[in-house]
Design a protein around this motif. Structure first.
Motif, PDB file in Angstrom:
ATOM      1  N   VAL A  99       0.847  -1.199   0.000  1.00 28.93           N
ATOM      2  CA  VAL A  99       0.000   0.000   0.000  1.00 28.93           C
ATOM      3  C   VAL A  99       0.881   1.247   0.000  1.00 28.93           C
ATOM      4  O   VAL A  99       0.658   2.200  -0.758  1.00 28.93           O
ATOM      5  N   PHE A 100       1.911   1.252   0.824  1.00 31.73           N
ATOM      6  CA  PHE A 100       2.808   2.406   0.908  1.00 31.73           C
ATOM      7  C   PHE A 100       3.690   2.522  -0.332  1.00 31.73           C
ATOM      8  O   PHE A 100       3.946   3.627  -0.819  1.00 31.73           O
TER       9      PHE A 100
ATOM     10  N   ALA B 215       1.591   3.978  -2.963  1.00 30.18           N
ATOM     11  CA  ALA B 215       1.386   5.409  -2.715  1.00 30.18           C
ATOM     12  C   ALA B 215       2.527   6.206  -3.361  1.00 30.18           C
ATOM     13  O   ALA B 215       2.284   7.243  -3.995  1.00 30.18           O
ATOM     14  N   MET B 216       3.748   5.724  -3.240  1.00 28.63           N
ATOM     15  CA  MET B 216       4.885   6.412  -3.859  1.00 28.63           C
ATOM     16  C   MET B 216       4.810   6.331  -5.386  1.00 28.63           C
ATOM     17  O   MET B 216       5.075   7.311  -6.083  1.00 28.63           O
TER      18      MET B 216
ATOM     19  N   THR C  41       2.129   6.052  -7.172  1.00 33.74           N
ATOM     20  CA  THR C  41       1.041   6.954  -7.564  1.00 33.74           C
ATOM     21  C   THR C  41       1.505   8.407  -7.540  1.00 33.74           C
ATOM     22  O   THR C  41       1.187   9.194  -8.443  1.00 33.74           O
ATOM     23  N   PHE C  42       2.286   8.767  -6.531  1.00 33.52           N
ATOM     24  CA  PHE C  42       2.818  10.124  -6.437  1.00 33.52           C
ATOM     25  C   PHE C  42       3.696  10.454  -7.644  1.00 33.52           C
ATOM     26  O   PHE C  42       3.590  11.535  -8.221  1.00 33.52           O
TER      27      PHE C  42
ATOM     28  N   VAL D 133       6.028   9.268   3.344  1.00 38.89           N
ATOM     29  CA  VAL D 133       5.431   7.931   3.218  1.00 38.89           C
ATOM     30  C   VAL D 133       6.182   6.937   4.099  1.00 38.89           C
ATOM     31  O   VAL D 133       5.570   6.094   4.770  1.00 38.89           O
TER      32      VAL D 133
ATOM     33  N   TYR E 198       4.597   4.759   7.040  1.00 36.87           N
ATOM     34  CA  TYR E 198       4.758   3.302   6.977  1.00 36.87           C
ATOM     35  C   TYR E 198       5.369   2.790   8.284  1.00 36.87           C
ATOM     36  O   TYR E 198       4.853   1.853   8.910  1.00 36.87           O
TER      37      TYR E 198
END
Length: 194
Positions: free
Chosen positions: A46-47, A50-51, A53-54, A85, A89
Motif C-alpha cells: 500500500v505504501f 502510494a509512492m 502513484t505520487f 510515506v 509506513y
C-alpha cells in the motif's frame, strides 16, 4: 537494440519492482509463515503504491519530467514524499506490532532517502543502482553464498542507466556504494537490536 535492452533492464529492475517482494522475502525468512508474510507484504505494498502513484501524478502534472525523476532539481519533491510515506509506513508498522525485520527495513530505506536526498543537492545519485546493490547484498546475507550470482545484476543495472543517459558512471558507482554501505549498516544495527 542495446538501448531497448537497457530500457527493459531499467524497468524490470527498477526500485519499485525490486522493493515489491522485499517485505515477503524478509518476513517469510524470519517467520516461515506464508499467511503472515502475505499480510505484511500487502500492507507494505500500500505504501509502495502510494509512492508510485505520487510519481505518476507528478509526471502527469509536470513537476516531474519523467517516471525516473531523472532531473536532479526535481528530486527534492521525490525525497520529501518518500520521507513522509516512509514515516507513515514506519508508524503503522510500530502501531500494528509488525515483525522487527520490517521495521529495520523501513529504517534503512528512510536512512537511504535522507542520505541520497542530502547528496542530491550537489550530486545525482543512481537510486536504481543503490536499490539493486542493497537487494543483492541482502539476498546473499539472508540466503548465503549460493546467491552471489545476483551481484551480476548490479553492473547490468549500472550499464542500463548509463546507456540510457540517465546517469554518469560516477553516479551509478556512488549509488552502488551507498546501497551496499547502507545495507551493511542496517544489517549490523538489526543484529544488535534483535
Amino acid at each position: 537494440m542495446s538501448k531497448n535492452i537497457a530500457r527493459i533492464v531499467s524497468i524490470l529492475l527498477s526500485p519499485p519492482i525490486i522493493l515489491l517482494p522485499a517485505p515477503f522475502i524478509l518476513v517469510f525468512k524470519k517467520t516461515h509463515d506464508l499467511m503472515t508474510s502475505l499480510k505484511w507484504t500487502g500492507l507494505s505494498d500500500v505504501f509502495l503504491f502510494a509512492m508510485i502513484t505520487f510519481v505518476i501524478f507528478g509526471t502527469y502534472k509536470g513537476f516531474f519530467s519523467n517516471f525516473d525523476v531523472s532531473i536532479r532539481t526535481e528530486r527534492p519533491k521525490l525525497f520529501l514524499a518518500g520521507a513522509i510515506v516512509g514515516i507513515l509506513y514506519l508508524s503503522t508498522l510500530i502501531l500494528l506490532n509488525a515483525p522487527r525485520v520490517l521495521t529495520i527495513l523501513v529504517l534503512g530505506i528512510l536512512l537511504g532517502v535522507i542520505i541520497i536526498g542530502i547528496l542530491s543537492r550537489w550530486f545525482k545519485t543512481s537510486i536504481h543502482t543503490a536499490t539493486i546493490s542493497s537487494f543483492s547484498l541482502s539476498m546473499v546475507i539472508l540466503f548465503g553464498i549460493n546467491y552471489l550470482p545476483v551481484f551480476l545484476l548490479i553492473p547490468l543495472v549500472a550499464w542500463a542507466r548509463v546507456k540510457l543517459k540517465k546517469h554518469t558512471p560516477a553516479e551509478v558507482l556512488v549509488g552502488g556504494f551507498l546501497g551496499l554501505t547502507l545495507t551493511i549498516i542496517v544489517y549490523i544495527a538489526g543484529k544488535n537490536f534483535s
